[in-house]
Design an enzyme around this catalytic site. Structure first.
Site, short mmCIF file in Angstrom:
data_model
loop_
_atom_site.label_atom_id
_atom_site.label_comp_id
_atom_site.label_asym_id
_atom_site.label_seq_id
_atom_site.Cartn_x
_atom_site.Cartn_y
_atom_site.Cartn_z
N ASP A 67 0.84 -1.20 0.00
CA ASP A 67 0.00 0.00 0.00
C ASP A 67 0.88 1.25 0.00
OD1 ASP A 67 -2.97 1.08 0.98
OD2 ASP A 67 -1.31 2.27 1.79
N TYR A 72 3.03 9.81 -0.32
CA TYR A 72 4.09 9.20 0.47
C TYR A 72 5.48 9.39 -0.13
CZ TYR A 72 0.23 6.53 2.61
OH TYR A 72 -0.94 6.15 3.23
N LYS A 102 -2.95 5.92 -4.09
CA LYS A 102 -4.03 6.84 -3.73
C LYS A 102 -3.89 8.19 -4.43
CE LYS A 102 -3.77 4.76 0.87
NZ LYS A 102 -2.35 4.38 0.84
N HIS A 135 -7.77 9.58 -1.57
CA HIS A 135 -7.05 9.56 -0.29
C HIS A 135 -7.83 10.21 0.84
CE1 HIS A 135 -2.63 9.30 1.24
NE2 HIS A 135 -3.47 9.03 2.21
#
Length: 324
Positions: A67, A72, A102, A135
């Site tokens: 994930d 990120y 996301k 998200h």
């Protein structure tokens, strides 16, 4: 990393997604690929190098779900690790893996969804995702992906426009499944009223200290699987807490069962019919986190867990705009 634990390969159960999903089986446990610095927008080479090693070790243990997210800053590192795993023969094909990413709020606009997804795929060196999530249920002024988002840039989301673009991404084969993250029951209802392809997943904070009972019941009724993030309370992060790992009821259960508090928390989540993503850089803990499938919680365990005071440990006040 200690190679002594690598001989054990776990077979992780899977859950079936909704019939509208192009991907019907999702591993119950996935490895979260956010690094500690991601919320400071300071991901550096040492972070990504460490992540690549962790992903390779995770694949050796049996992890098949990974994930990540545009925000990120780890999509490239994850893609490189998976390419290396394929080269080494740790998995025989991309189809053996389940990859989630996301859509960040700067790109949560109808015309930005598919370009953002294609950018994620390019970073991952992949032709498709298994799951693409919105998200957060909020948009912001278009621009470079980053956090924190200036509050003056926050915008209400065009749910119809964004979800139609998410549906188009699935129909184009860019992702096999689409879903949501951090959506409340009311916001999911809004999506469902306009969806041709309903969301298959809603990923939210969930653990014994924030059990999300009403949300889980609602999602089950709608055929949506809940995925738990920060299942141990996100200890050590700038927004997390140690209230899960230090909970006395969970400690009692763990001691009585000969398990860790983490294993008790993860087992509880799985028994709710949810899936879970958990991040660890420690090989032994990564292995322990998979040791939850050959035992069950008892009625007495549930009596104790049901009495735990409920607290949301990850506040979302950074999304509250002065303009409402």
């Amino acid at each position: 990393m200690d190679s002594s634990t690598q001989s054990t390969v776990f077979n992780i159960p899977k859950l079936k997604l909704s019939s509208s999903s192009g991907h019907l089986n999702m591993p119950v446990i996935g490895l979260g690929c956010a690094v500690d610095k991601c919320l400071r927008c300071a991901v550096d080479k040492s972070d990504t190098d460490a992540l690549k090693l962790v992903v390779l070790e995770a694949i050796k243990l049996g992890y098949r779900h990974f994930d990540t997210a545009a925000m990120y800053g780890t999509e490239k590192a994850l893609g490189e690790a998976i390419a290396e795993a394929l080269r080494l023969g740790l998995v025989s094909s991309r189809e053996q893996l389940f990859i989630t990413s996301k859509l960040w709020c700067q790109n949560a606009h109808r015309d930005h969804v598919i370009p953002a997804l294609k950018k994620s795929l390019s970073a991952l060196q992949m032709e498709y995702l298994d799951l693409y999530l919105v998200h957060w249920p909020i948009s912001s002024k278009p621009g470079e992906v980053g956090f924190p988002v200036p509050k003056e840039d926050l915008l209400p989301m065009d749910y119809r426009g964004v979800w139609e673009a998410m549906e188009e991404s699935q129909m184009l084969g860019l992702t096999k499944s689409i879903g949501l993250s951090n959506f409340s029951r009311k916001k999911i209802e809004t999506i469902l009223t306009l969806a041709t392809i309903p969301p298959s997943i809603n990923q939210v904070e969930m653990h014994p200290v924030w059990q999300q009972r009403k949300l889980i019941e609602f999602c089950k009724a709608k055929g949506i699987i809940v995925t738990a993030y920060s299942p141990l309370g996100a200890v050590g992060k700038i927004y997390g807490s140690n209230q899960v790992l230090e909970n006395e009821a969970l400690k009692e259960i763990a001691k009585a069962r000969g398990k860790t508090v983490a294993q008790v928390s993860l087992r509880w989540i799985v028994e709710q019919g949810a899936t879970v993503v958990i991040k660890s850089l420690n090989l032994e803990r990564m292995k322990q986190n998979l040791g939850i499938f050959d035992w069950k919680l008892t009625d007495d365990d549930y009596d104790k867990i049901n009495q735990i005071p409920q607290h949301r440990l990850i506040p979302s006040d950074f999304w509250v705009s002065p303009q409402g």
